[in-house]
Design a protein around this motif. Structure first.
Motif, mmCIF file in Angstrom:
data_model
loop_
_atom_site.group_PDB
_atom_site.id
_atom_site.type_symbol
_atom_site.label_atom_id
_atom_site.label_comp_id
_atom_site.label_asym_id
_atom_site.label_seq_id
_atom_site.Cartn_x
_atom_site.Cartn_y
_atom_site.Cartn_z
ATOM 1 N N GLY A 214 -56.386 97.846 61.646
ATOM 2 C CA GLY A 214 -55.202 97.298 61.411
ATOM 3 C C GLY A 214 -55.079 97.190 59.798
ATOM 4 N N GLU A 215 -56.107 96.380 59.210
ATOM 5 C CA GLU A 215 -56.368 96.076 57.971
ATOM 6 C C GLU A 215 -56.453 97.447 56.947
ATOM 7 O OE1 GLU A 215 -58.321 91.881 57.044
ATOM 8 O OE2 GLU A 215 -59.279 92.976 58.918
ATOM 9 N N ALA A 216 -57.089 98.416 57.634
ATOM 10 C CA ALA A 216 -57.454 99.578 56.717
ATOM 11 C C ALA A 216 -56.071 100.291 56.597
ATOM 12 C CB ALA A 216 -58.619 100.529 57.587
ATOM 13 N N GLN A 217 -55.280 100.266 57.752
ATOM 14 C CA GLN A 217 -54.030 101.079 57.743
ATOM 15 C C GLN A 217 -53.184 100.304 56.738
ATOM 16 O OE1 GLN A 217 -53.047 100.599 62.177
ATOM 17 N NE2 GLN A 217 -51.785 102.501 61.439
ATOM 18 N N MET A 218 -53.059 99.266 56.585
ATOM 19 C CA MET A 218 -52.367 98.188 55.640
ATOM 20 C C MET A 218 -52.893 98.537 54.208
ATOM 21 S SD MET A 218 -49.781 96.118 55.405
ATOM 22 C CE MET A 218 -49.299 97.014 54.292
ATOM 23 N N THR A 219 -54.212 98.767 53.857
ATOM 24 C CA THR A 219 -54.791 99.236 52.569
ATOM 25 C C THR A 219 -54.249 100.529 52.221
ATOM 26 O OG1 THR A 219 -56.658 97.723 53.280
ATOM 27 C CG2 THR A 219 -56.765 99.411 51.392
ATOM 28 N N ALA A 220 -54.280 101.415 53.215
ATOM 29 C CA ALA A 220 -53.611 102.808 52.912
ATOM 30 C C ALA A 220 -52.218 102.785 52.477
ATOM 31 C CB ALA A 220 -53.903 103.648 54.117
ATOM 32 N N VAL A 221 -51.400 102.135 53.276
ATOM 33 C CA VAL A 221 -50.002 102.009 53.037
ATOM 34 C C VAL A 221 -49.981 101.228 51.464
ATOM 35 C CG1 VAL A 221 -48.040 100.639 53.493
ATOM 36 C CG2 VAL A 221 -49.123 101.853 55.301
ATOM 37 N N LEU A 222 -50.592 100.361 51.114
ATOM 38 C CA LEU A 222 -50.424 99.451 49.883
ATOM 39 C C LEU A 222 -50.981 100.727 48.802
ATOM 40 C CD1 LEU A 222 -51.897 96.019 50.558
ATOM 41 C CD2 LEU A 222 -49.476 96.653 50.100
ATOM 42 N N TRP B 159 -47.026 90.416 61.837
ATOM 43 C CA TRP B 159 -48.088 89.441 61.307
ATOM 44 C C TRP B 159 -48.978 90.002 60.640
ATOM 45 C CZ3 TRP B 159 -52.834 91.155 62.639
ATOM 46 C CH2 TRP B 159 -53.160 91.784 63.561
ATOM 47 N N LEU B 160 -49.029 91.539 60.288
ATOM 48 C CA LEU B 160 -50.052 91.986 59.512
ATOM 49 C C LEU B 160 -49.340 92.355 58.275
ATOM 50 C CD1 LEU B 160 -52.702 93.531 59.141
ATOM 51 C CD2 LEU B 160 -51.789 95.600 60.258
ATOM 52 N N VAL B 161 -48.115 92.427 57.848
ATOM 53 C CA VAL B 161 -47.437 92.792 56.840
ATOM 54 C C VAL B 161 -46.462 91.978 55.826
ATOM 55 C CG1 VAL B 161 -47.593 95.340 57.572
ATOM 56 C CG2 VAL B 161 -45.583 93.823 58.048
ATOM 57 N N ARG B 162 -46.527 90.548 56.903
ATOM 58 C CA ARG B 162 -45.433 89.627 56.468
ATOM 59 C C ARG B 162 -45.666 89.276 55.116
ATOM 60 N NH1 ARG B 162 -47.222 84.488 60.191
ATOM 61 N NH2 ARG B 162 -49.097 83.724 59.022
ATOM 62 N N GLU B 163 -46.745 88.887 54.426
ATOM 63 C CA GLU B 163 -46.902 88.615 53.230
ATOM 64 C C GLU B 163 -46.314 89.752 52.156
ATOM 65 O OE1 GLU B 163 -49.365 87.919 55.253
ATOM 66 O OE2 GLU B 163 -49.529 85.693 55.291
ATOM 67 N N GLY C 150 -42.515 92.140 48.324
ATOM 68 C CA GLY C 150 -41.884 93.223 47.967
ATOM 69 C C GLY C 150 -42.811 94.517 47.905
ATOM 70 N N ALA C 151 -44.101 94.213 48.078
ATOM 71 C CA ALA C 151 -45.220 95.081 48.015
ATOM 72 C C ALA C 151 -44.961 96.321 48.953
ATOM 73 C CB ALA C 151 -46.673 94.553 48.098
ATOM 74 N N VAL C 152 -44.385 95.945 49.932
ATOM 75 C CA VAL C 152 -43.799 96.842 50.929
ATOM 76 C C VAL C 152 -42.541 96.697 51.293
ATOM 77 C CG1 VAL C 152 -46.388 97.514 51.926
ATOM 78 C CG2 VAL C 152 -44.749 95.889 53.058
ATOM 79 N N VAL C 153 -41.629 97.616 51.989
ATOM 80 C CA VAL C 153 -40.526 97.358 52.483
ATOM 81 C C VAL C 153 -40.403 98.352 53.769
ATOM 82 C CG1 VAL C 153 -39.307 97.295 50.383
ATOM 83 C CG2 VAL C 153 -39.855 99.630 51.512
ATOM 84 N N GLU C 154 -39.401 97.703 54.765
ATOM 85 C CA GLU C 154 -39.355 98.142 56.130
ATOM 86 C C GLU C 154 -38.151 99.266 55.912
ATOM 87 O OE1 GLU C 154 -37.677 96.968 60.453
ATOM 88 O OE2 GLU C 154 -37.884 95.368 58.889
ATOM 89 N N VAL C 155 -38.545 100.340 56.778
ATOM 90 C CA VAL C 155 -37.475 101.517 56.827
ATOM 91 C C VAL C 155 -37.340 101.653 58.323
ATOM 92 C CG1 VAL C 155 -38.600 102.540 54.766
ATOM 93 C CG2 VAL C 155 -39.690 103.312 57.025
ATOM 94 N N MET C 156 -36.280 102.436 58.641
ATOM 95 C CA MET C 156 -35.846 102.568 60.054
ATOM 96 C C MET C 156 -35.924 101.294 60.805
ATOM 97 S SD MET C 156 -38.200 106.183 60.272
ATOM 98 C CE MET C 156 -37.730 106.180 62.324
#
Length: 301
Positions: free
Chosen positions: A229-237, A248-252, A257-263
């Motif tokens: 999961g952390e690797a996925q988060m790194t790729a998204v960032l 719980w993985l992306v809340r910070e 504002g580093a990521v935003v929710e879609v759909m």
């Protein structure tokens, strides 16, 4: 025979097994070799099994002896730790065995565990990180955190529900500025997806909330697959695409504002999270104290 004699026989057995010699065990215990040998013969007679293979030069455990030795060492260690804790006015102390899921354990449980250890300097935690479904009794764990699990837990396990994951779709503002914002499942066909996958190349499907409370599952074409999961988060960032991740993985990153929710209308509840522990042995002060802290700090949602 009194219970204290049983415990003494067990202690002599563990010493002999660890030493590999009656003579060396007797020296450590400050007893005669004869006294140790008689104690072990008495233990074997009481159990009705042979614990050692004896020769003039060596002392080796039988299969039954190895299993018994493992249990006896753990029991004696826990007894010593409990006595030490009681001697310190029940302050948590001694070894603490934990089994944690890899990403959630590192990101959410470890900070709480380190804060807990900061309060109790005599604790010695041993932490195993694995996404394997561990057997807490078989592996001698004090506590384990599980993502997913049975609807009804066995009577041999205590458990507390921390909540359910919330799975959302997210990406960075920079990625969305260049590729547009997906508003439907169909839109995702023109986007790069970052998915979770196993070593054999099998991707886990994404889950979508549908009308009437139903769940729709789809295996997505992907640009990146990662088994963490952390690797996925790194790729998204790194602006590499859209991912479905637990809050719980992306809340910070959402808060900053580093990521935003879609759909958002397609977000869905994921797996439940539990803390579990074996009921076969009494809960020690250290385990009870840590359980209370984790219950208070790891609640999901």
């Amino acid at each position: 025979m009194h219970a204290s004699d049983h415990l003494k026989d067990i202690a002599y057995f563990v010493q002999a097994a660890d030493a590999g010699s009656f003579t060396l065990a007797a020296a450590r215990l400050q007893l005669s070799s004869s006294a140790v040998s008689k104690s072990l013969a008495r233990l074997e007679a009481r159990l009705g099994v042979k614990l050692f293979e004896r020769s003039t030069r060596s002392l080796t455990l039988t299969d039954a002896g190895r299993k018994y030795h493992e249990t006896c060492r753990r029991v004696l260690l826990e007894l010593g730790e409990t006595e030490a804790a009681l001697a310190q006015d029940a302050e948590p102390a001694g070894r603490l065995l934990l089994g944690l899921p890899a990403t959630f354990g590192r990101m959410r449980v470890m900070p709480e565990l380190l804060r807990f250890c900061g309060q109790y300097p005599n604790l010695r935690p041993q932490v195993a990180f694995t996404d394997r479904f561990v057997d807490v009794q078989e592996e001698g764990l004090d506590l384990a955190v599980r993502i997913g699990g049975p609807a009804h837990w066995p009577a041999s396990l205590g458990h507390v529900h921390l909540g359910d994951e919330r799975l959302i779709f997210c990406a960075t503002p920079a990625y969305l500025a260049g590729r547009g914002t997906p508003r439907s499942i169909a839109d995702l066909a023109s986007h790069d997806c970052v998915v979770y996958g196993r070593a054999d190349g099998t991707a886990s499907p994404w889950l979508f909330a549908s009308a009437g409370g139903q769940t729709e599952r789809r295996t997505m074409e992907h640009r990146i697959m990662a088994g963490d999961g952390e690797a996925q988060m790194t790729a998204v960032l790194a602006d590499m695409g859209v991912a479905q991740l637990a809050t719980w993985l992306v809340r910070e990153h959402l808060a900053s504002g580093a990521v935003v929710e879609v759909m958002a209308g397609r977000a869905i509840d994921g797996l439940p999270l539990h803390i579990v522990w074996p009921l076969a042995r009494p809960m020690s002060p250290k385990v009870a104290a840590l359980l209370d802290q984790l219950k208070a700090t790891l609640k999901i949602r």
